[in-house]
Design a protein around this motif. Sequence first.
Motif, PDB file in Angstrom:
ATOM      1  N   ASP A  19       0.829  -1.199   0.000  1.00  0.00           N
ATOM      2  CA  ASP A  19       0.000   0.000   0.000  1.00  0.00           C
ATOM      3  C   ASP A  19       0.868   1.256   0.000  1.00  0.00           C
ATOM      4  N   GLY A  20       0.611   2.137  -0.965  1.00  0.00           N
ATOM      5  CA  GLY A  20       1.413   3.343  -1.084  1.00  0.00           C
ATOM      6  C   GLY A  20       1.283   4.270   0.101  1.00  0.00           C
ATOM      7  N   ASP A  21       0.060   4.429   0.618  1.00  0.00           N
ATOM      8  CA  ASP A  21      -0.127   5.310   1.771  1.00  0.00           C
ATOM      9  C   ASP A  21       0.592   4.756   3.000  1.00  0.00           C
ATOM     10  N   SER A  22       0.565   3.440   3.175  1.00  0.00           N
ATOM     11  CA  SER A  22       1.280   2.841   4.306  1.00  0.00           C
ATOM     12  C   SER A  22       2.775   3.106   4.196  1.00  0.00           C
ATOM     13  N   CYS A  23       3.319   2.957   3.000  1.00  0.00           N
ATOM     14  CA  CYS A  23       4.747   3.220   2.811  1.00  0.00           C
ATOM     15  C   CYS A  23       5.067   4.686   3.076  1.00  0.00           C
ATOM     16  N   ALA A  24       4.157   5.578   2.677  1.00  0.00           N
ATOM     17  CA  ALA A  24       4.351   7.000   2.958  1.00  0.00           C
ATOM     18  C   ALA A  24       4.310   7.263   4.460  1.00  0.00           C
ATOM     19  N   THR A  25       3.437   6.563   5.177  1.00  0.00           N
ATOM     20  CA  THR A  25       3.389   6.691   6.628  1.00  0.00           C
ATOM     21  C   THR A  25       4.712   6.266   7.252  1.00  0.00           C
ATOM     22  N   LEU A  26       5.242   5.135   6.805  1.00  0.00           N
ATOM     23  CA  LEU A  26       6.511   4.652   7.343  1.00  0.00           C
ATOM     24  C   LEU A  26       7.630   5.648   7.077  1.00  0.00           C
ATOM     25  N   SER A  27       7.703   6.166   5.849  1.00  0.00           N
ATOM     26  CA  SER A  27       8.764   7.108   5.491  1.00  0.00           C
ATOM     27  C   SER A  27       8.619   8.433   6.235  1.00  0.00           C
ATOM     28  N   ASN A  44       7.408   8.860   9.285  1.00  0.00           N
ATOM     29  CA  ASN A  44       7.770   8.710  10.695  1.00  0.00           C
ATOM     30  C   ASN A  44       9.173   8.162  10.916  1.00  0.00           C
ATOM     31  N   ARG A  45       9.649   7.336   9.975  1.00  0.00           N
ATOM     32  CA  ARG A  45      10.977   6.732  10.099  1.00  0.00           C
ATOM     33  C   ARG A  45      11.709   6.842   8.752  1.00  0.00           C
ATOM     34  N   PRO A  46      12.167   8.048   8.408  1.00  0.00           N
ATOM     35  CA  PRO A  46      12.838   8.228   7.116  1.00  0.00           C
ATOM     36  C   PRO A  46      14.120   7.420   6.988  1.00  0.00           C
ATOM     37  N   ASP A  47      14.658   6.937   8.105  1.00  0.00           N
ATOM     38  CA  ASP A  47      15.885   6.142   8.047  1.00  0.00           C
ATOM     39  C   ASP A  47      15.617   4.675   7.738  1.00  0.00           C
ATOM     40  N   TRP A  48      14.363   4.232   7.821  1.00  0.00           N
ATOM     41  CA  TRP A  48      14.047   2.855   7.446  1.00  0.00           C
ATOM     42  C   TRP A  48      14.097   2.732   5.917  1.00  0.00           C
ATOM     43  N   TYR A  49      14.573   1.595   5.443  1.00  0.00           N
ATOM     44  CA  TYR A  49      14.540   1.296   4.014  1.00  0.00           C
ATOM     45  C   TYR A  49      13.161   0.723   3.706  1.00  0.00           C
ATOM     46  N   THR A  50      12.299   1.528   3.094  1.00  0.00           N
ATOM     47  CA  THR A  50      10.913   1.144   2.851  1.00  0.00           C
ATOM     48  C   THR A  50      10.736   0.720   1.397  1.00  0.00           C
ATOM     49  N   VAL A  51      10.129  -0.445   1.198  1.00  0.00           N
ATOM     50  CA  VAL A  51       9.905  -0.991  -0.136  1.00  0.00           C
ATOM     51  C   VAL A  51       8.401  -1.014  -0.412  1.00  0.00           C
ATOM     52  N   HIS A  52       7.987  -0.308  -1.449  1.00  0.00           N
ATOM     53  CA  HIS A  52       6.592  -0.309  -1.868  1.00  0.00           C
ATOM     54  C   HIS A  52       6.423  -1.339  -2.978  1.00  0.00           C
ATOM     55  N   GLY A  53       5.718  -2.414  -2.680  1.00  0.00           N
ATOM     56  CA  GLY A  53       5.522  -3.431  -3.699  1.00  0.00           C
ATOM     57  C   GLY A  53       4.777  -4.634  -3.173  1.00  0.00           C
ATOM     58  N   ASP A  54       4.328  -5.470  -4.095  1.00  0.00           N
ATOM     59  CA  ASP A  54       3.613  -6.704  -3.784  1.00  0.00           C
ATOM     60  C   ASP A  54       4.620  -7.752  -3.333  1.00  0.00           C
ATOM     61  N   LEU A  55       4.455  -8.259  -2.132  1.00  0.00           N
ATOM     62  CA  LEU A  55       5.393  -9.230  -1.592  1.00  0.00           C
ATOM     63  C   LEU A  55       5.477 -10.477  -2.475  1.00  0.00           C
ATOM     64  N   ASN A  56       4.407 -10.780  -3.182  1.00  0.00           N
ATOM     65  CA  ASN A  56       4.417 -11.939  -4.072  1.00  0.00           C
ATOM     66  C   ASN A  56       5.261 -11.708  -5.324  1.00  0.00           C
ATOM     67  N   ARG A  57       5.660 -10.460  -5.566  1.00  0.00           N
ATOM     68  CA  ARG A  57       6.398 -10.132  -6.787  1.00  0.00           C
ATOM     69  C   ARG A  57       7.788  -9.542  -6.521  1.00  0.00           C
ATOM     70  N   ILE A  58       8.047  -9.146  -5.285  1.00  0.00           N
ATOM     71  CA  ILE A  58       9.316  -8.500  -4.970  1.00  0.00           C
ATOM     72  C   ILE A  58      10.463  -9.496  -5.074  1.00  0.00           C
ATOM     73  N   GLU A  59      11.537  -9.059  -5.698  1.00  0.00           N
ATOM     74  CA  GLU A  59      12.766  -9.835  -5.753  1.00  0.00           C
ATOM     75  C   GLU A  59      13.716  -9.293  -4.684  1.00  0.00           C
ATOM     76  N   PRO A  60      13.919 -10.022  -3.595  1.00  0.00           N
ATOM     77  CA  PRO A  60      14.765  -9.473  -2.522  1.00  0.00           C
ATOM     78  C   PRO A  60      16.182  -9.175  -2.968  1.00  0.00           C
TER      79      PRO A  60
END
Length: 331
Positions: A36-44, A46-62
Amino acid sequence: MLEQRFTAIELCAGVGGQALGLEQAGFDIVAAVDIDGDSCATLSLNRPDWYTVHGDLNRIEPADHAPMDHADLLSCGLPRSPYSIAGKQLATSDKRDTLQATLDMAGYVRPRVLLLENIPTFLRAPKFEAARQAVSEAVKDLGFEMISAVLTATDFGVPQQRSHGFVIAMRAEDLAHFTWPSPDQESCPTLGETLLESMASGGWPEAADWAARATEPAPLIMGGATGRGGADLGAKRTKAVWARWGIWGGTVGNSVPGPDFRLNFDIAPKDGLAKITVPQVALLQGFSSDWKIHGRKTSAYRQISQTTPPQVAAALGRQILAALRNTTPTT
């Protein structure tokens, strides 16, 4: 001697409740993932130092994300809707389910601990035996043993009648040092105590009287699941509980009651009862007022209603850290 630091990756991070709690426990969050884009924006936000990945976990290549190469703890709050008893299909056939993707990620990350969170039916309902078996097989492939338990939010100071099912998996020598967190000794705040200040902030003259009668923790915060309607406080039975405490559950309010509002149980509930706002829901989920939620009301409510309260995750995180430190030399 310096105390060793431990790292965590949070999958399906949402508004960040579980990740925040693990951070409070002492983990360094090296990556947080959500679709969810809004969730990722929330994370960024409040915690801009976290490495936040916006994407479908079923499709992300770690392999495309260096911070996801390894962590001591891999944690995931699985989407709840696929594990609802009311669902008409098996969880693994629900496109929102991320269990297999999480287990695949565990095989890539090779953490020392795997943490899965969901509603208690994930652990108990016969309908989800196949999902639990998939977890068991993946845990064995990792060389882990696993245990599970249900933790209740009110036991950890969260003013809400809420239960969470957890699976913990780690090596036998680590698991031997793990114990589930014990309930806090202090009493849990009531609905009225938690929301009195905010309810009074708009000049509502009855705020103190309302708080004095709201003498129990809030009902379960629910509703708002993706594809399941807007920002309301849940099913008919749950809304009836909210109504007993003077709260209209048909929608989430845009603002707190003002100086002209009067509580009236004798007229239509949507007119005579108070409404709670998204920031108030966040307080009932155990967040402090400085945790900012990005997005419009429905999106913000969806983020906050689906999360693990930070206090619950923090209590669990401290126990996980204790187990790891008991079997890891410090330098």
